[in-house]
Design an enzyme around this catalytic site. Structure first.
Site, mmCIF file in Angstrom:
data_model
loop_
_atom_site.group_PDB
_atom_site.id
_atom_site.type_symbol
_atom_site.label_atom_id
_atom_site.label_comp_id
_atom_site.label_asym_id
_atom_site.label_seq_id
_atom_site.Cartn_x
_atom_site.Cartn_y
_atom_site.Cartn_z
ATOM 1 N N SER A 104 0.567 -1.049 -0.160
ATOM 2 C CA SER A 104 0.114 -0.136 0.010
ATOM 3 C C SER A 104 1.076 1.628 -0.066
ATOM 4 O O SER A 104 1.450 1.019 -0.724
ATOM 5 C CB SER A 104 -1.165 -0.089 1.393
ATOM 6 O OG SER A 104 -2.212 1.070 1.450
ATOM 7 N N ASP A 159 -6.171 -2.935 -1.829
ATOM 8 C CA ASP A 159 -4.921 -3.184 -1.623
ATOM 9 C C ASP A 159 -4.464 -4.765 -1.233
ATOM 10 O O ASP A 159 -5.086 -5.554 -0.539
ATOM 11 C CB ASP A 159 -5.471 -2.547 -0.113
ATOM 12 C CG ASP A 159 -4.027 -1.539 0.461
ATOM 13 O OD1 ASP A 159 -3.120 -1.949 0.968
ATOM 14 O OD2 ASP A 159 -4.520 -0.315 0.370
#
Length: 318
Positions: A43, A182
């Site tokens: 991320s 993500d």
């Protein structure tokens, strides 16, 4: 045995500036990034890892957060109403983040980066692509770990900007990107994934005794839920997303401690001065200031004594 040096950076949204500032301070004192061969990040940590691998300094990465966090996490009143503030749709669109990623990486591909990278994401549909699945293969969602080691499994032809967008598409906060979300849903702390790739013959092909891993969080919030609850989906809401993304980090830390031991593995995971949500762009300057005051001497000592020392921590592994 020649040590193999790795850095793993957690996810955490705007808290990436906290990690970037700490990296800047550690680099100034030790120069350890010059010796780091594999950069793993999830991320926001993936964006940091890709940026560092592309030749940006930690200070330059911190400046990106200071300059752009507010525009990335900026929802108009109309969008808040239309999406129910993240309940009916993503809180934010990804236009600003996509613009920043493309400005930073351009058309550079993973194979063009200066260092090896490992970037976790989650593929929502492994059958939605130009190459059909082999007969009998299961169409499903699955983790995906992008890397630029050579070989048949290499993702060297993937654009760095696209990989940055995929790994940071946090559910409820940002839209999916090219069918990915993500990487924090599978490995918010990518340390164990980095170890696996370093050991894999098609990765670095090293032995456990050669590995040196420094793991860095984006700061820990002091969070808890007291009492017992029979909540449903609406009550858990974003709590469940943040719990799911953040809760895996401690598992990876435990596993690396057991597998590598204290001479080959070190994690810096400071507690933040105040709780900061991953989209709280209004605290970005506070995060930078807090990171400037985090005690780092123990980390510096480990980097100098074990990460950078040629023989420290070496063991015989049959």
């Amino acid at each position: 045995m020649a040590p193999y040096h790795m850095l793993a950076i957690d996810g955490g949204g705007v808290r990436g500036v906290f990690a970037a500032r700490i990296l800047d301070r550690l680099q100034q004192q030790t120069g350890f990034l010059d010796r780091t061969e594999l950069l793993a990040g999830t991320s926001t940590g993936g964006i940091l890892a890709l940026g560092l691998a592309a030749g940006l300094t930690p200070a330059e990465m911190a400046k990106l957060y200071l300059d752009h966090s507010r525009e990335i996490f900026d929802a108009s009143l109309l969008r808040k109403v239309a999406t129910g503030d993240g309940v009916l749709g993503s809180r934010y669109d990804n236009a600003a983040l996509r613009k920043v990623a493309r400005n930073v990486f351009g058309d550079r591909k993973l194979r063009d980066l200066e260092k090896r990278v490992l970037i976790p994401t989650f593929d929502l549909d492994n059958g939605d692509g130009p190459v059909p699945l082999p007969a009998g293969a299961l169409r499903t969602w699955k983790p995906k770990f992008f890397h630029n080691f050579p070989g048949e499994d290499s993702d060297g032809e993937q654009k760095a900007a696209d990989v940055a967008m995929r790994t940071s598409a946090a559910p409820t906060f940002l839209p999916t990107y090219q069918g990915y979300i993500d990487g924090g849903v599978v490995a918010n702390n990518p340390s164990v994934a980095a170890v696996a790739l370093a050991l894999h013959p098609e990765g670095a092909g090293r032995s456990i005794g050669e590995l040196r891993l420094f793991s860095l969080s984006t700061g820990t919030n002091s969070e808890y839920i007291s009492g017992d609850h029979a909540w449903g989906a609406a009550s858990w809401g974003i709590r469940l997303i943040e719990l799911m993304i953040g809760g895996t980090s401690g598992v990876a830390d435990y596993e690396c401690k057991v597998i590598l031991g204290p001479t080959r593995y070190f994690r810096l995971d400071p507690v933040l001065d105040a709780n900061v949500a991953l989209d709280d762009a209004g605290r970005v300057n506070d995060l930078y200031d807090w990171a400037s005051r985090v005690p780092i001497q123990a980390t510096v000592d480990w980097l100098r004594g074990f990460f950078l020392a040629p023989d420290a921590g070496a063991v015989n592994v049959s």
